[in-house]
Design an enzyme around this catalytic site. Structure first.
Site, PDB file in Angstrom:
ATOM      1  N   ASP A   1       0.807  -1.219   0.000  1.00  0.00           N
ATOM      2  CA  ASP A   1       0.000   0.000   0.000  1.00  0.00           C
ATOM      3  C   ASP A   1       0.840   1.267   0.000  1.00  0.00           C
ATOM      4  O   ASP A   1       0.346   2.346  -0.302  1.00  0.00           O
ATOM      5  CB  ASP A   1      -0.818   0.055   1.297  1.00  0.00           C
TER       6      ASP A   1
HETATM    7  C1  BGC Z   1       0.140   0.207   7.165  1.00  0.00           C
HETATM    8  C2  BGC Z   1      -0.772  -0.428   6.217  1.00  0.00           C
HETATM    9  C3  BGC Z   1      -1.792   0.516   5.634  1.00  0.00           C
HETATM   10  C4  BGC Z   1      -1.128   1.764   5.136  1.00  0.00           C
HETATM   11  C5  BGC Z   1      -2.047   2.779   4.571  1.00  0.00           C
HETATM   12  C6  BGC Z   1       0.621   1.481   6.633  1.00  0.00           C
HETATM   13  O1  BGC Z   1       1.239   2.103   7.692  1.00  0.00           O
HETATM   14  O2  BGC Z   1       1.216  -0.655   7.384  1.00  0.00           O
HETATM   15  O3  BGC Z   1      -1.407  -1.396   6.982  1.00  0.00           O
HETATM   16  O4  BGC Z   1      -2.444  -0.096   4.575  1.00  0.00           O
HETATM   17  O5  BGC Z   1      -0.407   2.302   6.186  1.00  0.00           O
HETATM   18  O6  BGC Z   1      -3.066   3.125   5.452  1.00  0.00           O
HETATM   19  O1  IFM Z   2      -1.338  -5.152   1.636  1.00  0.00           O
HETATM   20  C1  IFM Z   2      -1.495  -4.261   2.698  1.00  0.00           C
HETATM   21  C2  IFM Z   2      -2.818  -4.550   3.341  1.00  0.00           C
HETATM   22  O2  IFM Z   2      -3.885  -4.402   2.452  1.00  0.00           O
HETATM   23  C3  IFM Z   2      -3.019  -3.699   4.568  1.00  0.00           C
HETATM   24  N1  IFM Z   2      -1.946  -3.901   5.475  1.00  0.00           N
HETATM   25  C4  IFM Z   2      -0.618  -3.617   4.927  1.00  0.00           C
HETATM   26  C5  IFM Z   2      -0.344  -4.386   3.654  1.00  0.00           C
HETATM   27  C6  IFM Z   2       0.975  -3.948   3.051  1.00  0.00           C
HETATM   28  O3  IFM Z   2       0.984  -2.594   2.746  1.00  0.00           O
END
Ligand code: BGC
Ligand code: IFM
Length: 471
Positions: free
Chosen positions: A216
């Site tokens: 992400d």
């Molecule tokens: C987290 C992810 C999340 C992203 C965007 C990151 O800090 O590890 O879990 O998808 O933030 O919200």
């Molecule tokens: O793939 C994502 C997921 O959708 C939400 N937690 C963190 C992951 C890696 O960014």
């Protein structure tokens, strides 16, 4: 004594509360209810039982890992202790992956979940990134454009069919974006998922990444001037982008092959042949443009420059493309998988698990986005993301190095970390989203336990690949 803690929404009329209290108003009734509860869990967790002679492994596989999979199935990443509010809802990709560790527990609920998720898909195969569990509608605030999302639906559905043999689910009529006037069969949803990738290829014939893939925080089209901005809601440039994902390419080869197998079993030979051509072309593209000499490139950025290559100063190598391309056995004959996994061992492996990338980013790169806004060693910036370590474990089993897979498994498996609980900090019976990596202030310290795709992926890796029991 027994104490009853309860909740009812009728605060003046106490009828409902009194009825509930009456069910548990003697010690004998409480004991009986507890016995029923035990029986319920014994039955549920008894669907998969391991007797390995290793007490820690048995405890994880038979009880805690399965229980965590149930919890992630129920809550996805919403309602977490670590991230507040209901904003996240249920992730399209998260919920599909959660199914992999849950489907054998209550297949009927998995079936319902697959239909719910697929109902939020767009007619062109793209997906809302998240949906709200109560309304079952896609989240407009986040929208779509995460180009890995469609492929996870193939994983979720295939996992269900392998476990149950229920091919009938493919005939279910499922709406697009909850609009019944455009409903088609679930099989058609899988076809548009497959096609979404091939309709969105970049200059090297690799999948365009869109707003992000599984990671992400690798936001290659965002160009946010403010590293504190919420990247998930920020505007993205789409015109002229050359940003491609080698991770999605690996995914496409794996789930594309599953899709082909499905077509064959359904007698759709023409569709199988058509899909095969695309999978073959993707394999060629990865070998040609996704190989860096010693490991797989991670992505191409907006301008078409490599990410996760020896040409880069920071972020020379990333775990995701090594995991997905080796799981897909791309270039296995040519020795690419061996080399890639050797590079992981050499550059990413640490005492506490495998870090996501190396070297960590030490400054903000506007063309990479959120990943470079985290401190080195944490989260997606070179943290040990426990969700993707199993991709490497599975890759190791693909090239026949089961012992290495087992070593990686034990490094992040909570039951084997009890001796370092003071450092690790989170519960010694559930997986955490991440453990601080080698560049962090306190390597080995874990964060965000419970709601993480780590649960399903580690369960999948140990049961189906390291132990090798496949449905
Ligand atoms: C987290 C992810 C999340 C992203 C965007 C990151 O800090 O590890 O879990 O998808 O933030 O919200
Ligand atoms: O793939 C994502 C997921 O959708 C939400 N937690 C963190 C992951 C890696 O960014």
């Amino acid at each position: 004594h027994s104490f009853l803690v309860g909740y009812t929404w009728e605060n003046i009329n106490k009828k409902k509360a009194k009825e509930t209290i009456a069910k548990f108003d003697t010690v004998a009734k409480v004991d009986a209810a507890l016995a029923d509860l035990r029986k319920y869990w014994d039955t549920l967790l008894g669907n998969y039982t391991l007797d390995s002679g290793d007490e820690k492994l048995d405890r994880m596989v038979n009880i805690w890992n399965q229980y965590q999979c149930m919890v992630t199935f129920c809550f996805s990443r919403s309602a977490s202790f670590f991230e507040s509010g209901i904003g996240r809802g249920m992730g399209f990709r998260d919920s599909n992956q959660d199914l992999v560790g849950f489907v054998h527990q209550i297949p009927e609920r998995a079936r319902e979940r697959i239909i719910d998720i697929a109902s939020t898909q767009f007619p062109d195969g793209g997906c809302y990134h998240q949906y709200q569990p109560l309304t079952k509608r896609g989240n407009n605030d986040i929208g779509g454009g995460f180009n890995d999302d469609p492929l996870w639906l193939i994983l979720g559905t295939i996992s269900y069919i392998k476990e149950t043999g229920d091919f009938g689910i493919l005939q279910e009529q499922v709406p697009f974006d909850n609009d019944w006037s455009v409903a088609r069969s679930l099989f058609d949803h899988l076809s548009v998922s497959f096609d979404h990738v091939i309709k969105n290829l970049g200059p090297h014939g690799l999948p365009l990444i869109g707003r992000a893939d599984w990671n992400d925080c690798l936001n290659l089209n965002c160009f946010s001037n403010d590293p504190n901005e919420s990247f998930q809601t920020a505007e993205n440039k789409s015109e002229g982008t050359k940003a491609e994902s080698v991770m999605i390419a690996g995914m496409f080869v794996i789930y594309g092959q599953d899709y082909i197998e499905l077509c064959k079993r359904l007698g759709k030979t023409e569709e199988a042949a058509r899909a095969q051509k695309h999978v073959d072309a993707m394999t060629v593209a990865v070998k040609k443009y996704g190989w860096d000499g010693e490991w797989f490139v991670r992505a191409y950025d907006y301008y078409g420059n490599k990410i996760g290559s020896r040409e880069n100063e920071e972020g020379k190598i990333f775990i995701e493309s090594q995991g997905w391309c080796t799981m897909a056995a791309i270039g296995k004959e040519e020795g690419m998988c061996h080399k890639s996994l050797d590079a992981v061992k050499e550059r990413l492996d640490t005492k506490y698990g495998i870090v996501l990338n190396n070297p960590a980013f030490t400054k903000y790169y506007i063309e990479y986005g959120e990943i470079s806004s985290y401190p080195p060693g944490y989260k997606e910036n070179a943290g040990i993301f426990c969700h993707n370590n199993p991709w490497i474990m599975i890759g190791e089993t693909v090239i026949g190095r089961g012992e290495q897979a087992w070593e990686y498994y034990k490094k992040i498996c909570p039951a084997y970390l009890e001796d370092i609980s003071d450092l690790h900090k989170t519960e010694p019976y559930v997986y955490s989203q991440m453990v601080a990596g080698k560049d962090a202030f306190k390597p080995g310290e874990a964060k965000n336990s419970w709601l993480t795709g780590t649960a399903a992926w580690n369960y999948y890796a140990i049961t189906q690949f390291i132990l090798g029991i496949k449905p």
